[in-house]
Design a protein around this motif. Structure first.
Motif, PDB file in Angstrom:
ATOM      1  N   HIS A 137      -2.938   0.598  -8.438  1.00 36.27           N
ATOM      2  CA  HIS A 137      -3.396   0.296  -7.310  1.00 36.27           C
ATOM      3  C   HIS A 137      -4.770  -0.309  -7.307  1.00 36.27           C
ATOM      4  O   HIS A 137      -4.887  -0.557  -6.931  1.00 36.27           O
ATOM      5  N   THR A 138      -5.740   0.375  -8.726  1.00 38.61           N
ATOM      6  CA  THR A 138      -7.173  -0.652  -8.447  1.00 38.61           C
ATOM      7  C   THR A 138      -7.063  -1.458  -9.174  1.00 38.61           C
ATOM      8  O   THR A 138      -8.074  -2.931  -8.668  1.00 38.61           O
ATOM      9  N   HIS A 139      -6.171  -2.731  -9.524  1.00 41.89           N
ATOM     10  CA  HIS A 139      -6.397  -3.095 -10.158  1.00 41.89           C
ATOM     11  C   HIS A 139      -5.219  -4.517  -9.640  1.00 41.89           C
ATOM     12  O   HIS A 139      -4.958  -5.535  -9.635  1.00 41.89           O
ATOM     13  N   LEU A 140      -4.782  -4.502  -7.947  1.00 40.20           N
ATOM     14  CA  LEU A 140      -4.036  -5.534  -7.146  1.00 40.20           C
ATOM     15  C   LEU A 140      -4.760  -5.759  -5.952  1.00 40.20           C
ATOM     16  O   LEU A 140      -5.587  -4.463  -5.364  1.00 40.20           O
ATOM     17  N   VAL A 141      -4.358  -6.609  -5.623  1.00 43.67           N
ATOM     18  CA  VAL A 141      -5.261  -6.584  -4.763  1.00 43.67           C
ATOM     19  C   VAL A 141      -4.374  -6.599  -3.235  1.00 43.67           C
ATOM     20  O   VAL A 141      -3.215  -6.025  -3.712  1.00 43.67           O
ATOM     21  N   ASP A 142      -4.943  -6.341  -2.097  1.00 42.43           N
ATOM     22  CA  ASP A 142      -4.214  -5.842  -0.983  1.00 42.43           C
ATOM     23  C   ASP A 142      -2.479  -6.510  -0.796  1.00 42.43           C
ATOM     24  O   ASP A 142      -3.037  -8.394  -0.280  1.00 42.43           O
ATOM     25  N   GLY A 143      -1.623  -6.156  -0.666  1.00 40.67           N
ATOM     26  CA  GLY A 143       0.083  -6.540  -0.490  1.00 40.67           C
ATOM     27  C   GLY A 143       0.870  -6.761  -2.167  1.00 40.67           C
ATOM     28  O   GLY A 143       2.227  -7.929  -2.218  1.00 40.67           O
ATOM     29  N   GLY A 144      -0.756  -7.200  -2.603  1.00 34.58           N
ATOM     30  CA  GLY A 144       0.435  -6.558  -4.543  1.00 34.58           C
ATOM     31  C   GLY A 144       1.067  -5.507  -4.551  1.00 34.58           C
ATOM     32  O   GLY A 144       0.699  -5.014  -3.813  1.00 34.58           O
ATOM     33  N   ALA A 145       1.513  -6.234  -6.136  1.00 33.42           N
ATOM     34  CA  ALA A 145       2.960  -4.884  -6.213  1.00 33.42           C
ATOM     35  C   ALA A 145       2.813  -4.650  -7.043  1.00 33.42           C
ATOM     36  O   ALA A 145       2.705  -5.849  -8.331  1.00 33.42           O
ATOM     37  N   ILE A 146       3.093  -3.711  -7.516  1.00 33.56           N
ATOM     38  CA  ILE A 146       3.509  -3.033  -9.390  1.00 33.56           C
ATOM     39  C   ILE A 146       5.103  -3.162  -9.248  1.00 33.56           C
ATOM     40  O   ILE A 146       5.945  -2.703  -8.816  1.00 33.56           O
ATOM     41  N   TYR A 147       5.939  -3.380 -10.673  1.00 36.54           N
ATOM     42  CA  TYR A 147       6.995  -3.670 -10.767  1.00 36.54           C
ATOM     43  C   TYR A 147       6.849  -2.900 -12.414  1.00 36.54           C
ATOM     44  O   TYR A 147       6.684  -2.782 -12.300  1.00 36.54           O
TER      45      TYR A 147
END
Length: 198
Positions: A148-158
């Motif tokens: 979560h800390t390493h994603l931009v807003d709107g970014g996603a983890i798969y």
């Protein structure tokens, strides 16, 4: 006893194996080796993630956490036209990722890292991971929680994970951190989870 893939410097004798594999409609040439996850073919879980991945409509790079010899990061960078950072704790895996990227004409960056140790404050449009189950639940959950800390807003983890290897607890953790999680694929006991930073 031989090395497993969650080893910084595998000491098992090198015996590389190269094969061709189709991902997202394109042929890739990969080499893997002893002491690296999945030798001889792209593993089913990674393939399922690659085929179901959709690039978020936000700017930024792709981060492949626990990249192994690189099939996810390389093919997804190629398909999306985005730059990718591939990180792994395994030096042999990173060397193979660099070779495989060059062989397939894809430019990636690689860094030796335990979880996100060397990522710093950089944030990404997408994080993909086939987490190192053999490293233990604590390591896997650190990868999921800190995404979560390493994603931009709107970014996603798969994330790809098998039911028997902790899919229910992984989904619960993602829900706690992100507020929501989608199961975008389920096949042969493998789950692909997607969580978006809002």
């Amino acid at each position: 006893m031989g090395d497993h893939y969650y080893t910084n410097d595998p000491r098992s004798e090198s015996a590389p194996e190269t094969w061709t594999y189709e991902l997202r409609g394109k042929q890739y040439h990969f080499t893997s080796d002893r002491g690296v996850f999945s030798k001889g073919s792209v593993d089913f879980g990674s393939r399922l993630l690659i085929e179901t991945f959709e690039m978020p409509d936000v700017s930024g790079r792709i981060l492949d956490v626990g990249c192994g010899y690189g099939p996810m990061g390389i093919s997804l960078a190629d398909a999306s036209g985005r730059e990718a950072l591939l990180i792994d704790v395994n030096e042999r895996a990173l060397a193979l990722s660099e070779q495989n990227a060059a062989r397939n004409g894809v430019t990636v960056e690689t860094r030796l890292s335990h979880a996100y140790d060397v990522v710093g404050g950089e944030r990404f449009a997408a994080i993909v991971t086939n987490p190192p189950i053999r490293a233990g639940k604590q390591v896997v959950h650190t990868i999921l929680r800190e995404a979560h800390t390493h994603l931009v807003d709107g970014g996603a983890i798969y994330v790809v994970i098998q039911k028997k290897q902790g899919a229910p607890s992984a989904k619960k953790l993602l829900e706690e951190v992100f507020g929501q999680v989608e199961t975008i694929a389920k096949e042969k006991g493998y789950f692909i989870f997607r969580a978006i930073r809002s």
